[in-house]
Design a protein around this motif. Structure first.
Motif, PDB file in Angstrom:
ATOM      1  N   MET A  21       0.825  -1.181   0.000  1.00  0.00           N
ATOM      2  CA  MET A  21       0.000   0.000   0.000  1.00  0.00           C
ATOM      3  C   MET A  21       0.876   1.254   0.000  1.00  0.00           C
ATOM      4  N   ASN A  22       1.961   1.261   0.737  1.00  0.00           N
ATOM      5  CA  ASN A  22       2.818   2.449   0.778  1.00  0.00           C
ATOM      6  C   ASN A  22       3.458   2.739  -0.575  1.00  0.00           C
ATOM      7  N   LYS A  23       3.840   1.697  -1.309  1.00  0.00           N
ATOM      8  CA  LYS A  23       4.400   1.918  -2.642  1.00  0.00           C
ATOM      9  C   LYS A  23       3.355   2.571  -3.539  1.00  0.00           C
ATOM     10  N   SER A  24       2.127   2.124  -3.434  1.00  0.00           N
ATOM     11  CA  SER A  24       1.041   2.703  -4.223  1.00  0.00           C
ATOM     12  C   SER A  24       0.799   4.153  -3.830  1.00  0.00           C
ATOM     13  N   ASN A  25       0.789   4.440  -2.548  1.00  0.00           N
ATOM     14  CA  ASN A  25       0.583   5.818  -2.082  1.00  0.00           C
ATOM     15  C   ASN A  25       1.654   6.748  -2.643  1.00  0.00           C
ATOM     16  N   ARG A  26       2.881   6.288  -2.668  1.00  0.00           N
ATOM     17  CA  ARG A  26       3.984   7.116  -3.167  1.00  0.00           C
ATOM     18  C   ARG A  26       3.747   7.519  -4.617  1.00  0.00           C
ATOM     19  N   TYR A  39      10.777   5.700  -1.399  1.00  0.00           N
ATOM     20  CA  TYR A  39      10.321   4.509  -0.681  1.00  0.00           C
ATOM     21  C   TYR A  39      11.552   3.773  -0.193  1.00  0.00           C
ATOM     22  N   HIS A  40      11.572   3.483   1.081  1.00  0.00           N
ATOM     23  CA  HIS A  40      12.655   2.692   1.670  1.00  0.00           C
ATOM     24  C   HIS A  40      12.019   1.726   2.653  1.00  0.00           C
ATOM     25  N   GLU A  41      12.374   0.488   2.543  1.00  0.00           N
ATOM     26  CA  GLU A  41      11.773  -0.531   3.402  1.00  0.00           C
ATOM     27  C   GLU A  41      12.776  -1.006   4.447  1.00  0.00           C
TER      28      GLU A  41
END
Length: 50
Positions: free
Chosen positions: A1-6, A18-20
């Motif tokens: 979801m965070n990748k999509s938000n970015r 994005y950094h995981e």
């Protein structure tokens, strides 16, 4: 979801990344939270200069 938000932040001048980290969701309660805080601060300072 965070990748999509970015990908949704497309306004001119918007800086996203994005950094995981291999951590649980409760970062502030885990040992080593300083690594995450240092990364966030360094990222903000690097992009504030641009």
């Amino acid at each position: 979801m965070n990748k999509s938000n970015r990908r949704h932040y497309k306004a001119p001048g918007t800086v996203t990344d994005y950094h995981e980290f291999e951590r649980s969701h409760w970062t502030c309660a885990e040992p080593g939270w300083e690594e995450v805080a240092d990364y966030a601060l360094e990222w903000a300072l690097r992009h504030a200069e641009a």
